[in-house]
Design a protein around this motif. Structure first.
Motif, PDB file in Angstrom:
ATOM      1  N   LYS A 102       0.832  -1.201   0.000  1.00  0.00           N
ATOM      2  CA  LYS A 102       0.000   0.000   0.000  1.00  0.00           C
ATOM      3  C   LYS A 102       0.866   1.251   0.000  1.00  0.00           C
ATOM      4  N   PHE A 103       1.992   1.189   0.742  1.00  0.00           N
ATOM      5  CA  PHE A 103       2.884   2.346   0.839  1.00  0.00           C
ATOM      6  C   PHE A 103       3.720   2.532  -0.445  1.00  0.00           C
ATOM      7  N   LEU A 104       4.206   1.428  -1.019  1.00  0.00           N
ATOM      8  CA  LEU A 104       5.120   1.511  -2.157  1.00  0.00           C
ATOM      9  C   LEU A 104       4.442   1.311  -3.515  1.00  0.00           C
ATOM     10  N   SER A 105       3.374   0.575  -3.567  1.00  0.00           N
ATOM     11  CA  SER A 105       2.695   0.076  -4.767  1.00  0.00           C
ATOM     12  C   SER A 105       3.212  -1.344  -5.035  1.00  0.00           C
ATOM     13  N   LYS A 106       2.346  -2.142  -5.639  1.00  0.00           N
ATOM     14  CA  LYS A 106       2.674  -3.542  -5.924  1.00  0.00           C
ATOM     15  C   LYS A 106       3.905  -3.640  -6.830  1.00  0.00           C
ATOM     16  N   LYS A 107       4.002  -2.750  -7.819  1.00  0.00           N
ATOM     17  CA  LYS A 107       5.122  -2.800  -8.765  1.00  0.00           C
ATOM     18  C   LYS A 107       6.446  -2.521  -8.060  1.00  0.00           C
ATOM     19  N   GLN A 108       6.475  -1.476  -7.203  1.00  0.00           N
ATOM     20  CA  GLN A 108       7.708  -1.141  -6.499  1.00  0.00           C
ATOM     21  C   GLN A 108       8.078  -2.233  -5.494  1.00  0.00           C
ATOM     22  N   PHE A 109       7.078  -2.833  -4.851  1.00  0.00           N
ATOM     23  CA  PHE A 109       7.347  -3.922  -3.912  1.00  0.00           C
ATOM     24  C   PHE A 109       8.001  -5.104  -4.622  1.00  0.00           C
ATOM     25  N   ASP A 110       7.438  -5.476  -5.789  1.00  0.00           N
ATOM     26  CA  ASP A 110       8.006  -6.587  -6.557  1.00  0.00           C
ATOM     27  C   ASP A 110       9.422  -6.264  -7.037  1.00  0.00           C
ATOM     28  N   GLN A 111       9.620  -5.004  -7.458  1.00  0.00           N
ATOM     29  CA  GLN A 111      10.962  -4.612  -7.905  1.00  0.00           C
ATOM     30  C   GLN A 111      11.964  -4.676  -6.759  1.00  0.00           C
ATOM     31  N   GLY A 112      11.504  -4.318  -5.537  1.00  0.00           N
ATOM     32  CA  GLY A 112      12.381  -4.410  -4.378  1.00  0.00           C
ATOM     33  C   GLY A 112      12.794  -5.837  -4.091  1.00  0.00           C
ATOM     34  N   GLN A 113      11.838  -6.786  -4.234  1.00  0.00           N
ATOM     35  CA  GLN A 113      12.159  -8.193  -4.025  1.00  0.00           C
ATOM     36  C   GLN A 113      13.164  -8.681  -5.073  1.00  0.00           C
ATOM     37  N   LYS A 114      12.955  -8.264  -6.330  1.00  0.00           N
ATOM     38  CA  LYS A 114      13.862  -8.664  -7.403  1.00  0.00           C
ATOM     39  C   LYS A 114      15.260  -8.083  -7.178  1.00  0.00           C
ATOM     40  N   MET A 115      15.306  -6.847  -6.666  1.00  0.00           N
ATOM     41  CA  MET A 115      16.600  -6.225  -6.420  1.00  0.00           C
ATOM     42  C   MET A 115      17.378  -6.979  -5.350  1.00  0.00           C
ATOM     43  N   LYS A 116      16.678  -7.377  -4.279  1.00  0.00           N
ATOM     44  CA  LYS A 116      17.341  -8.148  -3.226  1.00  0.00           C
ATOM     45  C   LYS A 116      17.892  -9.453  -3.777  1.00  0.00           C
ATOM     46  N   LEU A 117      17.086 -10.127  -4.601  1.00  0.00           N
ATOM     47  CA  LEU A 117      17.542 -11.387  -5.194  1.00  0.00           C
ATOM     48  C   LEU A 117      18.709 -11.153  -6.150  1.00  0.00           C
ATOM     49  N   GLY A 118      18.629 -10.037  -6.901  1.00  0.00           N
ATOM     50  CA  GLY A 118      19.696  -9.728  -7.852  1.00  0.00           C
ATOM     51  C   GLY A 118      21.025  -9.460  -7.168  1.00  0.00           C
ATOM     52  N   ILE A 119      20.972  -8.662  -6.070  1.00  0.00           N
ATOM     53  CA  ILE A 119      22.199  -8.375  -5.316  1.00  0.00           C
ATOM     54  C   ILE A 119      22.759  -9.650  -4.710  1.00  0.00           C
ATOM     55  N   ASN A 120      21.858 -10.470  -4.177  1.00  0.00           N
ATOM     56  CA  ASN A 120      22.299 -11.739  -3.574  1.00  0.00           C
ATOM     57  C   ASN A 120      22.936 -12.657  -4.620  1.00  0.00           C
ATOM     58  N   LYS A 121      22.341 -12.679  -5.816  1.00  0.00           N
ATOM     59  CA  LYS A 121      22.893 -13.498  -6.902  1.00  0.00           C
ATOM     60  C   LYS A 121      24.256 -12.986  -7.329  1.00  0.00           C
ATOM     61  N   TRP A 122      24.414 -11.648  -7.392  1.00  0.00           N
ATOM     62  CA  TRP A 122      25.712 -11.061  -7.775  1.00  0.00           C
ATOM     63  C   TRP A 122      26.775 -11.404  -6.740  1.00  0.00           C
ATOM     64  N   LEU A 123      26.424 -11.346  -5.449  1.00  0.00           N
ATOM     65  CA  LEU A 123      27.386 -11.671  -4.404  1.00  0.00           C
ATOM     66  C   LEU A 123      27.853 -13.118  -4.521  1.00  0.00           C
ATOM     67  N   LYS A 124      26.923 -14.015  -4.836  1.00  0.00           N
ATOM     68  CA  LYS A 124      27.291 -15.424  -4.989  1.00  0.00           C
ATOM     69  C   LYS A 124      28.169 -15.637  -6.225  1.00  0.00           C
TER      70      LYS A 124
END
Length: 842
Positions: A102-124
């Motif tokens: 509700k605070f960020l919007s569904k699109k921004q929330f999903d993008q935030g989840q993808k960003m976390k996964l992307g950073i984690n994947k880059w670290l690995k």
């Protein structure tokens, strides 16, 4: 509040980093992280790369000298199964998830989840998983080590390993090897059934790589097999292969000796279920056929034109449009000559270098009845014309915006001898940052020019040079003419150049280049703009004018009139200044006259390069370059013969310009050492000197040396170092002698990112010219104390096709401090020099 938040964020980051730096964070319980491997050979530590590379398991990579395991810590920072963790958080906290959406919007929330996964994947991906001790791999390493030493003559080698596991989940593995005494080659006998093969082998026996009393090494026998095969295939034995060479060894344990017998079998002929043998025969090339247009689309077309030249048959499916001599000179397979295997790759390389055909296809047809070969050379022509058009926009300290166009046209086989003619042009416009008049057009900078270059795939000469420089050295001739004109750029210039160059390759490591003549004419069109370009010189001159009372404080000399009048009055004594200021004014005037004079240079130069690199990935090699240049001697002889008069400066002129006369030489040596694990030491030494004589008392600016810059002493910017111990008050400092020394250690940080630490030393001086300033002149060996030293570090990112480089250089020893302390005066980031470059500096 913001300061408090920043502190909290900093604490979280520090805590996260320290947690990641726990080496065993991702090591499972009851497992151990491998922290060190040691190889002990006969109780001595072995560190050579040829041996240590045999280990299957090595500790995680680290930065040299500080043993910081960057990639392991990056991997530890990543969270395993982060996707499952995030899904669980969403499932277990639906209300919290709903508030975030509700605070960020569904699109921004999903993008935030993808960003976390992307950073984690880059670290690995960028990081490196912890190396867990594995006894199975240690046992495999033992077998590999035993095989290595056995193949190098230690037939009685014994090896084992010991793993020391500590309570902190870290372990060390030590490999213990007892080699025993090495075995030596005692005798070499031969068993060669084909008489002609035996004769050829005996004739090259002195080149054998197997000698009595040498230590047994398997690689020596492999290399000897290759040598024998190469020798025989280049001596007419067409059907010979490596499979026909066998070595049989008989070792004697008591004496530690090996008896070797060489077998060279006869030619095997397979017939259904049986194989029979017959003696090898010598083959000759009987016919050589050259097909000039063998493109796939022409495969069904009939041959319509042909010719016979020097025994070669040349065929074409259209009217023959290539010079016969050019074609036959490019083919090293000659009619009625002995078959030599090396002639095929030589021919392919030579034809490719013509830049007229694609890579050729070469086939042999065997005629067993008369032991001859027919060679067929199939050529596929490239297109007659090639067009290129480039455009770019740029910005610099001179212009706010600039646009340039670079069209070019390439014409192949211009004179039917595979000559290549290239015509290119440049046209550019730009807007200067300091336009002098509001009424001037916005685009007040322009440049126009053209370049014509003819490449001939042989030495173009009235003399026959084939005996001195044969076609196997891939000779070529380059003739070029160029002219450019630019306005509102510096002093504005018109430039005309021409060159006649020979190039050839005596072997795969050596390149020779000879400029029979290289002429350059430079005319400065706007010398009145000198003090606008060289602002530091003008500021120094203006300060002297104020101090001497020539103008009032806060005023400025106008230029060129007032500035030149002040220089004239000061030099002739009309305006009184101190002796130091008089010397400074003299130096400014001499430099101004030198940089505003027109140049006419007719030079001959020779360069020699020996490059020991085997390929682009070789990191254990050396490069030596030598260049010698002579200029002005032809014009000098012509002046004497024609009886030309000298100008007011006691110099002969050609085309109303005093020509330059000098001798110049450069020596450059680069050496690389590969320490393994992408750790490389590289050094460079350079010496150059240009001595004016005859019609010149100094060296043209374009032929002088400068110090500093991204590829030189990186603690100083380009042209900002020297000469000698002077304080570099000019924008462009140059001289006619240079010494440069550099050493650099390059190492991998993680992935494609590499680091480096370096030390650069060197300077420029004036010598044997008209500069009399002691601080700028190399007077004796004592002047070596004015060598500047810079040190620093840098990062390099490898994009495979090029390397982006950034270096930070610190002034470690600065000779401009004169007799005071020269060490570490400006050794800080505020006074450092930041360099960006492409590829390595040397």
């Amino acid at each position: 509040m913001k300061i408090q938040d920043s502190k909290i964020l900093l604490i979280i980051l520090i805590f996260g980093f320290l947690t990641a730096c726990n080496s065993v964070r991702r090591v499972p319980k009851n497992a151990h992280l491998l922290t060190k491997t040691t190889i002990k050979v006969n109780d001595s530590t072995e560190e050579s790369e040829s041996v240590t590379n045999l280990i299957y398991q090595k500790p995680n990579s680290s930065i040299p000298y500080i043993n910081f395991k960057t990639r392991l810590y990056l991997y530890n920072w990543a969270r395993p199964n982060l996707d499952s963790i995030l899904k669980a958080k969403i499932a277990n906290n639906p209300k919290r998830t709903k508030r975030q959406i509700k605070f960020l919007s569904k699109k921004q929330f999903d993008q935030g989840q993808k960003m976390k996964l992307g950073i984690n994947k880059w670290l690995k991906k960028t990081g490196e998983a912890p190396v867990i001790v594995n006894d199975t791999l240690s046992e495999k390493t033992i077998k590999r080590l035993e095989n290595y030493y056995y193949n190098n003559g230690w037939f009685e080698v014994k090896a084992d390993y010991e793993t020391t596991r500590n309570d902190n989940q870290r372990a060390v593995v030590t490999y213990n090897i007892n080699t025993g005494k090495p075995y030596l080659v005692d005798s070499l006998t031969t068993n060669i059934t084909t008489p002609v093969i035996d004769s050829l082998y005996q004739s090259t026996l002195n080149k054998s790589l197997i000698k009595p009393n040498m230590q047994y090494r398997t690689n020596n026998f492999i290399d000897e097999r290759d040598r024998i095969t190469e020798t025989l295939r280049n001596s007419g034995v067409y059907h010979f292969s490596q499979d026909n060479v066998l070595f049989k060894m008989d070792s004697m344990g008591k004496t530690k000796k090996v008896n070797v017998e060489l077998y060279i079998t006869e030619k095997p002929i397979r017939q259904e279920d049986t194989t029979r043998y017959e003696p090898f025969k010598i083959y000759k090339v009987k016919d050589v056929n050259i097909y000039t247009n063998s493109a796939f689309e022409n495969k069904d077309k009939p041959i319509t034109d042909s010719t016979l030249y020097n025994g070669f048959n040349i065929y074409s499916k259209e009217k023959l449009r290539y010079n016969s001599k050019m074609l036959t000179d490019a083919v090293f397979i000659k009619p009625n000559t002995l078959f030599r295997d090396k002639n095929k790759p030589l021919t392919s390389r030579r034809i490719s270098n013509l830049k007229t055909f694609k890579y050729p296809k070469i086939d042999y047809v065997v005629n067993d009845a008369d032991t001859t070969l027919t060679a067929n050379v199939y050529l596929t022509p490239l297109k007659k014309f090639g067009l290129d058009f480039r455009a770019e926009a740029s910005q610099s300290n001179i212009q706010t915006i600039g646009f340039s166009l670079n069209p070019s046209v390439l014409m192949r086989n211009v004179f039917k001898g595979a000559e290549t003619l290239e015509l290119s042009g440049i046209a550019s416009i730009g807007a200067s940052k300091d336009g002098s008049d509001e009424g001037d057009p916005f685009f007040d900078i322009n440049e126009i020019g053209a370049n014509l270059k003819l490449t001939i795939p042989r030495l173009f000469s009235p003399f026959n040079t084939s005996k001195i420089i044969p076609s196997s050295m891939f000779p070529s001739t380059n003739i070029s003419l160029a002219a450019t004109s630019q306005t509102n750029v510096g002093l504005d210039k018109q430039t005309a150049t021409g060159a006649f160059n020979y190039r050839w390759f005596p072997n795969s490591k050596v390149t020779n280049s000879l400029d029979m003549f290289n002429i350059q004419f430079v005319k400065n069109l706007n010398t009145d703009n000198y003090f606008n370009v060289y602002e530091s010189s003008f500021n120094t001159l203006n300060a002297i004018a104020v101090n001497s009372g020539y103008i009032n404080a806060g005023e400025q000399l106008s230029f060129p009139e007032e500035a030149e009048l002040f220089i004239e009055n000061t030099i002739n004594g009309t305006n009184s200044v101190s002796s130091d200021n008089l010397q400074t004014v003299n130096s400014i005037n001499e430099r101004k006259e030198r940089l505003t004079e027109d140049n006419l240079i007719l030079a001959t130069n020779f360069s020699f390069t020996k490059d020991g690199r085997d390929n682009l990935y070789d990191n254990q090699f050396s490069i030596f370059r030598l260049k010698l240049e002579l200029a002005g001697n032809v014009f000098s002889a012509a002046s004497n013969i024609l009886g030309l008069q000298k100008n007011n400066n006691d110099k002969y002129e050609m085309f109303n310009v005093a020509f330059s006369q000098y001798v110049k030489t450069e020596l450059d040596y680069v050496k690389y050492w590969d320490l393994g694990s992408k750790n490389i030491i590289a050094i460079r030494t350079f010496f150059g000197i240009a001595i004016p004589y005859g019609n010149s008392t100094n060296i043209p600016f374009s032929k002088s040396f400068f110090g500093g810059g991204a590829n030189d002493n990186r603690a100083w910017s380009a042209y900002n170092l020297g000469p000698g111990s002077t304080q570099s008050v000019n924008e462009f400092n140059e001289a006619n002698m240079k010494i440069a020394l550099s050493a650099e250690n390059r190492f991998n940080l993680f992935g494609a990112l590499n680091g480096a630490i370096f030390i650069d030393a060197g300077n420029i001086w004036n010598v044997l010219d008209d500069v009399k300033e002691d601080e700028a002149t190399f007077t004796s060996i004592d002047s070596i104390k004015d060598i500047a030293i810079g040190s620093g570090f840098g990062l390099r990112y490898d994009f495979n096709f090029f390397i982006l480089r950034g270096d930070i250089g610190f002034k470690t020893y600065d000779p401009s401090y004169g007799d005071s302390n020269r060490w570490f005066n400006d050794y800080n980031f505020s006074n450092a020099t930041y360099n960006i470059g492409i590829n390595y500096p040397f």
